[in-house]
Design an enzyme around this catalytic site. Structure first.
Site, PDB file in Angstrom:
ATOM      1  N   HIS A 286     -32.118  -2.820 -81.165  1.00 43.09           N
ATOM      2  CA  HIS A 286     -32.669  -2.129 -80.003  1.00 43.09           C
ATOM      3  C   HIS A 286     -31.896  -2.550 -78.752  1.00 43.09           C
ATOM      4  O   HIS A 286     -31.104  -3.502 -78.789  1.00 43.09           O
ATOM      5  CB  HIS A 286     -34.169  -2.417 -79.843  1.00 43.09           C
ATOM      6  CG  HIS A 286     -34.509  -3.848 -79.634  1.00 43.09           C
ATOM      7  ND1 HIS A 286     -35.241  -4.586 -80.536  1.00 43.09           N
ATOM      8  CD2 HIS A 286     -34.196  -4.707 -78.632  1.00 43.09           C
ATOM      9  CE1 HIS A 286     -35.377  -5.827 -80.099  1.00 43.09           C
ATOM     10  NE2 HIS A 286     -34.747  -5.922 -78.942  1.00 43.09           N
TER      11      HIS A 286
HETATM   12  P1  TYD Z   1     -39.680  -6.187 -82.048  1.00 41.79           P
HETATM   13  O1  TYD Z   1     -39.207  -6.053 -80.667  1.00 41.79           O
HETATM   14  O2  TYD Z   1     -39.519  -4.990 -82.937  1.00 41.79           O
HETATM   15  O3  TYD Z   1     -38.955  -7.429 -82.719  1.00 41.79           O
HETATM   16  P2  TYD Z   1     -37.443  -7.536 -83.191  1.00 41.79           P
HETATM   17  O4  TYD Z   1     -36.656  -6.635 -82.338  1.00 41.79           O
HETATM   18  O5  TYD Z   1     -37.106  -8.964 -83.021  1.00 41.79           O
HETATM   19  O6  TYD Z   1     -37.402  -7.152 -84.629  1.00 41.79           O
HETATM   20  O7  TYD Z   1     -41.159  -6.661 -82.014  1.00 41.79           O
HETATM   21  C1  TYD Z   1     -41.949  -6.799 -83.160  1.00 41.79           C
HETATM   22  C2  TYD Z   1     -43.386  -6.516 -82.804  1.00 41.79           C
HETATM   23  O8  TYD Z   1     -43.868  -7.468 -81.883  1.00 41.79           O
HETATM   24  C3  TYD Z   1     -43.566  -5.167 -82.160  1.00 41.79           C
HETATM   25  O9  TYD Z   1     -44.733  -4.572 -82.728  1.00 41.79           O
HETATM   26  C4  TYD Z   1     -43.825  -5.461 -80.716  1.00 41.79           C
HETATM   27  C5  TYD Z   1     -44.418  -6.844 -80.759  1.00 41.79           C
HETATM   28  N1  TYD Z   1     -44.059  -7.627 -79.555  1.00 41.79           N
HETATM   29  C6  TYD Z   1     -45.016  -7.885 -78.592  1.00 41.79           C
HETATM   30  O10 TYD Z   1     -46.157  -7.420 -78.684  1.00 41.79           O
HETATM   31  N2  TYD Z   1     -44.682  -8.638 -77.510  1.00 41.79           N
HETATM   32  C7  TYD Z   1     -43.438  -9.143 -77.371  1.00 41.79           C
HETATM   33  O11 TYD Z   1     -43.186  -9.838 -76.369  1.00 41.79           O
HETATM   34  C8  TYD Z   1     -42.459  -8.867 -78.356  1.00 41.79           C
HETATM   35  C9  TYD Z   1     -41.054  -9.379 -78.225  1.00 41.79           C
HETATM   36  C10 TYD Z   1     -42.812  -8.097 -79.443  1.00 41.79           C
END
Ligand code: TYD
Length: 375
Positions: A286
Site C-alpha cells: 500500500h
Molecule cells: P494493514 O495496514 O493492512 O497492515 P499491513 O499493511 O501491515 O499488512 O492493517 C491491518 C489491519 O489493521 C487493517 O484492518 C487496519 C488495521 N489497523 C488499524 O486499525 N490501525 C492501525 O494503526 C493500523 C496500522 C492498522
C-alpha cells in the site's frame, strides 16, 4: 517595526523618507490653497511650529504602529486602509499634542485637516509606487528561505545548492537557538521568518523534508500575502541513524531514542508494531497519501521494498538503530527475513483508511498526477 528594521533597513528608510516628503508637500499645498482662498493674516511661523511636531508624530506612528510593514505586506486594497490608519493615528496624536501643550493657537484647524487629507493621497501614491519600483528593481533573483528541521538543515542546504539555488535564510522548526548554520542566518521564530520574507524580498520559500502539518500557518499567510509560492524539495525516503547510547558495561545493553518533530520531521500521532511473524512473510502493499512514517526493526531482519512508481529500492532493517523515514506517496512491501522479527512504526497521522492507496494501478495514477514538484 523594530524587528523588521534589522532586515529591510533601506526599504524602511525609503518609506520613511517618502512619508516625510508627502507630509511636507501636503502642508505646502494646503497652506497655499488656504492662503489663496482666504484673505486673512495667517501666521506662517505658527504654521511651521506645528509642521515639525507633525513630522515627529508621523515618524513615531510609523515606527510604533508597524504601518510600513503592513503597507509592504498587504497588496493594493490593504494599502488604502493602512495609509488611512496611519493618517488617522497621526491626526489624533497631533490633536492630543496641540491640546496638551496648548500650542498652535493661530494655526487653523482647516489646514490641519487639509494637510492630512493631502498627506493621505500623497502617502498612498508614494507607497504604491515605491513598492512597485522596489519589487521591480531591487529584487534579487533566487533569494530563498529554506524551512526545515535542525536535523535536515545541512542536507537541505546542500540539496538546494545542487539545484543551483542560493539559500539566504533558514527557518528551522524546533530550533535550538542556532544563530547560523553553514554561515546562513537562522530566523529565530516564525514571526522573524515572516519578517525576513517580507523585508528581504525573498522570492522563494523552500521546504525540505517536512510533513505538511509542520508548516506554521503564520508563515503560510505571510507567503500568501507576498504571493510567494511554497516549494517542496523533497525526498521520498531516508535511512536514518537513530541516536544510540551504549552503556560502558555491556550487560546494560544500549538505549536508542527518537524525538518527534526533531529527529524526524513530523509529530508522532500513532505508534504500532508487528510481531509473531514467520520468515518470508509479506505485508504492506500500500501507499499513503498523507502519512509520514519512521520504520525500525528492534529485533530481527526485515526488507522494506520501496516503489515510487518509477523504480524499486530495497532497504534492509537489520539493526535496531537503523531507521527508515518514509514520506507519503511511496508504495511499500515488507518482507520478514527472520522469524519473529519485529517491525515498529511511528506515524504522523491517526489511522484513516481513506488516506491509504491499496490498489497498485491507482497508486501509479496517483504518483503520476502528484509527482513531487521539482524546484
Ligand atoms: P494493514 O495496514 O493492512 O497492515 P499491513 O499493511 O501491515 O499488512 O492493517 C491491518 C489491519 O489493521 C487493517 O484492518 C487496519 C488495521 N489497523 C488499524 O486499525 N490501525 C492501525 O494503526 C493500523 C496500522 C492498522
Amino acid at each position: 517595526m523594530h524587528n523588521e528594521f534589522r532586515y529591510g533597513r533601506w526599504k524602511i528608510l525609503c518609506f520613511v523618507f517618502a512619508d516625510i516628503v508627502s507630509l511636507l508637500l501636503a502642508s505646502i499645498l494646503s497652506l497655499w490653497l488656504y492662503l489663496l482662498n482666504k484673505d486673512i493674516n495667517y501666521s506662517i511661523k505658527s504654521h511651521f511650529s506645528v509642521i515639525i511636531p507633525m513630522i515627529v508624530i508621523d515618524l513615531a506612528v510609523t515606527f510604533f504602529f508597524s504601518t510600513l510593514r503592513r503597507a509592504l505586506r498587504w497588496r493594493e486594497k490593504r494599502e488604502v486602509y493602512e495609509s488611512a490608519r496611519h493618517v488617522v493615528f497621526s491626526l489624533v496624536f497631533l490633536g492630543l499634542y496641540l491640546f496638551i501643550t496648548k500650542s498652535g493657537p493661530d494655526f487653523s484647524r482647516a489646514i490641519v485637516l487639509l494637510t492630512y487629507g493631502f498627506d493621505y493621497l500623497f502617502l498612498l501614491a508614494f507607497r504604491i509606487s515605491l513598492r512597485q519600483i522596489m519589487t521591480r528593481y531591487m529584487k534579487r533573483e533566487s533569494t530563498a528561505l529554506l524551512m526545515t528541521t535542525n536535523r535536515f538543515a545541512d542536507e537541505g542546504i546542500k540539496e538546494l545548492k545542487n539545484l543551483g539555488l542560493d539559500v539566504r535564510y533558514l527557518y528551522l522548526l524546533k530550533n535550538n537557538n542556532a544563530d547560523k548554520v553553514n554561515d546562513i542566518p537562522v530566523a529565530k521564530d516564525v514571526k522573524e521568518a515572516a519578517a525576513v520574507i517580507c523585508w528581504e524580498m525573498i522570492d522563494k520559500v523552500y521546504i525540505y523534508g517536512l510533513d505538511h502539518q509542520m508548516i506554521p500557518e503564520y508563515l503560510m499567510d505571510a507567503c500568501n500575502e507576498m504571493r510567494i509560492m511554497l516549494q517542496w524539495v523533497d525526498f521520498n525516503y531516508k535511512v536514518l541513524e537513530i541516536k544510540r547510547i551504549k552503556h560502558q558495561d555491556p550487560k546494560y545493553g544500549a538505549l536508542m531514542f527518537l524525538e518527534g518533530e526533531r529527529d524526524i520531521p513530523f509529530p508522532i500521532r500513532r505508534v504500532y508494531w508487528i510481531t509473531e511473524t514467520d520468515a518470508e512473510m509479506y505485508r504492506g502493499s500500500h501507499a499513503h497519501k498523507l502519512n509520514c512514517q519512521l520504520l525500525y526493526c528492534p529485533y530481527g531482519k526485515i526488507d522494506i521494498i520501496l516503489d515510487d512508481g518509477k523504480e524499486k529500492t530495497t532497504v534492509t532493517l537489520d539493526r535496531p538503530e537503523k531507521g527508515l523515514l518514509l514520506m507519503p506517496g511511496l508504495w511499500r512491501e515488507m518482507v520478514w527475513r527472520d522469524q519473529g522479527s519485529i517491525l515498529c512504526v511511528l506515524a504522523s497521522e491517526y489511522y484513516d483508511e481513506n488516506e491509504y492507496i491499496r490498489d497498485y494501478d491507482e497508486f501509479l495514477a496517483y504518483s503520476r498526477k502528484s509527482g513531487k514538484e521539482e524546484a
